[in-house]
Design an enzyme around this catalytic site. Sequence first.
Site, PDB file in Angstrom:
ATOM      1  N   ARG A   1      -6.452  -2.214  15.017  1.00 55.23           N
ATOM      2  CA  ARG A   1      -6.016  -2.411  13.636  1.00 55.23           C
ATOM      3  C   ARG A   1      -4.532  -2.753  13.634  1.00 55.23           C
ATOM      4  NH1 ARG A   1      -3.855   1.726   9.805  1.00 55.23           N
ATOM      5  NH2 ARG A   1      -4.044   0.873   7.712  1.00 55.23           N
TER       6      ARG A   1
ATOM      7  N   GLU B   1      -2.094   2.536   2.312  1.00 58.87           N
ATOM      8  CA  GLU B   1      -1.437   3.676   1.672  1.00 58.87           C
ATOM      9  C   GLU B   1      -0.578   3.310   0.459  1.00 58.87           C
ATOM     10  OE1 GLU B   1       0.665   5.962   4.608  1.00 58.87           O
ATOM     11  OE2 GLU B   1      -1.164   6.542   5.627  1.00 58.87           O
TER      12      GLU B   1
ATOM     13  N   ASN C   1      -6.737   7.607   5.835  1.00 56.44           N
ATOM     14  CA  ASN C   1      -5.694   8.065   6.748  1.00 56.44           C
ATOM     15  C   ASN C   1      -5.440   9.541   6.472  1.00 56.44           C
ATOM     16  OD1 ASN C   1      -5.490   5.394   7.423  1.00 56.44           O
ATOM     17  ND2 ASN C   1      -3.368   5.118   6.726  1.00 56.44           N
TER      18      ASN C   1
ATOM     19  N   TYR D   1      -3.357  13.077   7.842  1.00 53.26           N
ATOM     20  CA  TYR D   1      -2.391  13.728   8.721  1.00 53.26           C
ATOM     21  C   TYR D   1      -2.329  15.240   8.513  1.00 53.26           C
ATOM     22  CZ  TYR D   1      -0.947   9.139  10.187  1.00 53.26           C
ATOM     23  OH  TYR D   1      -0.953   7.877  10.720  1.00 53.26           O
TER      24      TYR D   1
ATOM     25  N   GLU E   1      -6.418   5.875  10.223  1.00 51.38           N
ATOM     26  CA  GLU E   1      -5.279   6.488  10.920  1.00 51.38           C
ATOM     27  C   GLU E   1      -5.480   7.990  10.992  1.00 51.38           C
ATOM     28  OE1 GLU E   1      -1.282   5.783   9.391  1.00 51.38           O
ATOM     29  OE2 GLU E   1      -1.739   3.654   9.100  1.00 51.38           O
TER      30      GLU E   1
HETATM   31  C1  PNW Z   1       1.482   6.673   7.531  1.00 49.32           C
HETATM   32  N1  PNW Z   1       3.470  11.572   3.758  1.00 49.32           N
HETATM   33  O1  PNW Z   1       2.597   6.991   6.742  1.00 49.32           O
HETATM   34  C2  PNW Z   1       1.623   5.190   7.821  1.00 49.32           C
HETATM   35  O2  PNW Z   1       0.494   4.429   7.504  1.00 49.32           O
HETATM   36  C3  PNW Z   1       2.123   4.878   9.185  1.00 49.32           C
HETATM   37  O3  PNW Z   1       2.777   3.633   9.163  1.00 49.32           O
HETATM   38  C4  PNW Z   1       3.005   6.001   9.699  1.00 49.32           C
HETATM   39  O4  PNW Z   1       3.626   5.690  10.919  1.00 49.32           O
HETATM   40  C5  PNW Z   1       2.123   7.226   9.830  1.00 49.32           C
HETATM   41  O5  PNW Z   1       1.457   7.524   8.611  1.00 49.32           O
HETATM   42  C6  PNW Z   1       2.855   8.473  10.300  1.00 49.32           C
HETATM   43  O6  PNW Z   1       3.809   8.884   9.351  1.00 49.32           O
HETATM   44  C7  PNW Z   1       2.738   8.179   6.044  1.00 49.32           C
HETATM   45  O7  PNW Z   1       4.650  11.864   3.467  1.00 49.32           O
HETATM   46  C8  PNW Z   1       4.036   8.505   5.668  1.00 49.32           C
HETATM   47  O8  PNW Z   1       2.537  12.268   3.364  1.00 49.32           O
HETATM   48  C9  PNW Z   1       4.272   9.627   4.914  1.00 49.32           C
HETATM   49  C10 PNW Z   1       3.216  10.434   4.525  1.00 49.32           C
HETATM   50  C11 PNW Z   1       1.907  10.117   4.902  1.00 49.32           C
HETATM   51  C12 PNW Z   1       1.679   8.960   5.667  1.00 49.32           C
END
Ligand code: PNW
Length: 460
Positions: free
Chosen positions: A83, A172, A301, A303, A366
């Site tokens: 991707r 996002e 995505n 995290y 992601e």
């Molecule tokens: C994503 N938050 O960004 C992006 O799609 C990527 O480019 C990035 O490298 C990756 O996650 C890791 O950060 C985010 O604050 C940035 O919740 C911030 C947040 C979530 C995703």
Amino acid sequence: TPLDRQNPIATLPPSFRWGVATSAYQIEGAIDEDGRTRSIWDTFCEVPDAIAKGDTGEVACDHYHRMPQDVALIRELGVDLYRFSVAWPRVQPHGRGPVNPAGLAFYDRLTDELLANGIEPWVTLYHWDLPQELEDAGGWPNRDTAYRFADYSMFVFDALQDRVKTWTTLNEPWCSAMLGYAYGAHAPGRRDFAASMRAVHHLLLGHGLATQRMRAASDGRHEFGITLNMGVATPETDSAADRDAARRSDALGTRIYLDPLVHGRYPADLVEDLAAQHITLPVEDGDLEVISTPIDVLGVNYYFSETVSGVDEDGNATDATGLPVSRPIPTGRPITAMGWEIVPEGFTQLLTRLHNDYGLPMVVTENGSAFDDEPDETGFVDDQDRIAYFDSHIGAVALARQQGADIRGYFAWSLMDNFEWAYGYDKRFGIVRVDYDTQERTPKASAHWYRDTIKALRAS
Ligand code: PNW
């Protein structure tokens, strides 16, 4: 059937698809080459103190010049999919008007290189690098940007549709709208909540317009979708204030996108909250029909997840400006180098909830983590913490599948260490280490683990 919680990954079928992900500005460098113009990120990198250590995307991983070697690296991982995102200022330097063939040619070569190596390309049209000229004309809060995005999308679609099956419009939009226009943490660095809500609507409109036009031009062999970043918000206590904070977080993080995309309407509670702040979404006749154009796949995505409180340290439910409080509460779980809590069970919860409320086929576009990697003298990183994160989160995906969620694939973020936006090069998400002095790439232990895990599942 009972859930297999012992070894959930082993329950993923051989047809499950695996990939690695990157984005243009985070890896390419070569910001002034072959007719590329400035994006909002080039501008933001020049703002004092905007980026840790004053880092910029000027060189990044120099991927623009090292693309064939990087594709060879992807091949060694044994994944099915890659991707990547296309940089709008390379393809259409002024954000409107003619295409730039030299810029488009890079993605043409990349696509061919991937296919020659047996890797299927997954294209994201917008991963945050808006041409600066469009920001100067008002950016995403300006309705015209949605139409410009659809035009740009068609240039890329026309060039690559014969070889690329799966198309993601936006990565996002929460980050584009909130981090970019409300919190000022990302480009273009504005702090204006009302503007960020206009941005949300125009991002969704741009997605819908682009999807409609690509679908109309497609012979039916393509798949279209959008990628959202989401988590679950758990109220700290059962109090009305905490439950309301979780509701608002869910409204602004998830439902503000998925309700219009799937059901063709904005959430009533959100519209009411905004009205109390004298904000109305700039919806015109027909917009919601465009936005709810059917999609084939939802990119997710994930995290982290958060526990939230609706009161500040002193017990007040509103802040100094009169707005309701929504405060993340640390729960004591381990955190990554980003300070994000590690909550794999939140991933299972999110995916089952998305399945129940929206019913779309999903792909994890992601998932990954940054840790303070310590390379040995050869550049090798024994990142057991990152392996544990992948293991628990891929297991969480498998558990959601066992509960009926239709999840078809998983992309690790990221192929290699790269420019982590406002954090610069300090935060490393790669399964391959990048030495930024030499541009040498060294697969970490997690890269070996990922390859072996995929291989074992294929053999089963
Ligand atoms: C994503 N938050 O960004 C992006 O799609 C990527 O480019 C990035 O490298 C990756 O996650 C890791 O950060 C985010 O604050 C940035 O919740 C911030 C947040 C979530 C995703």
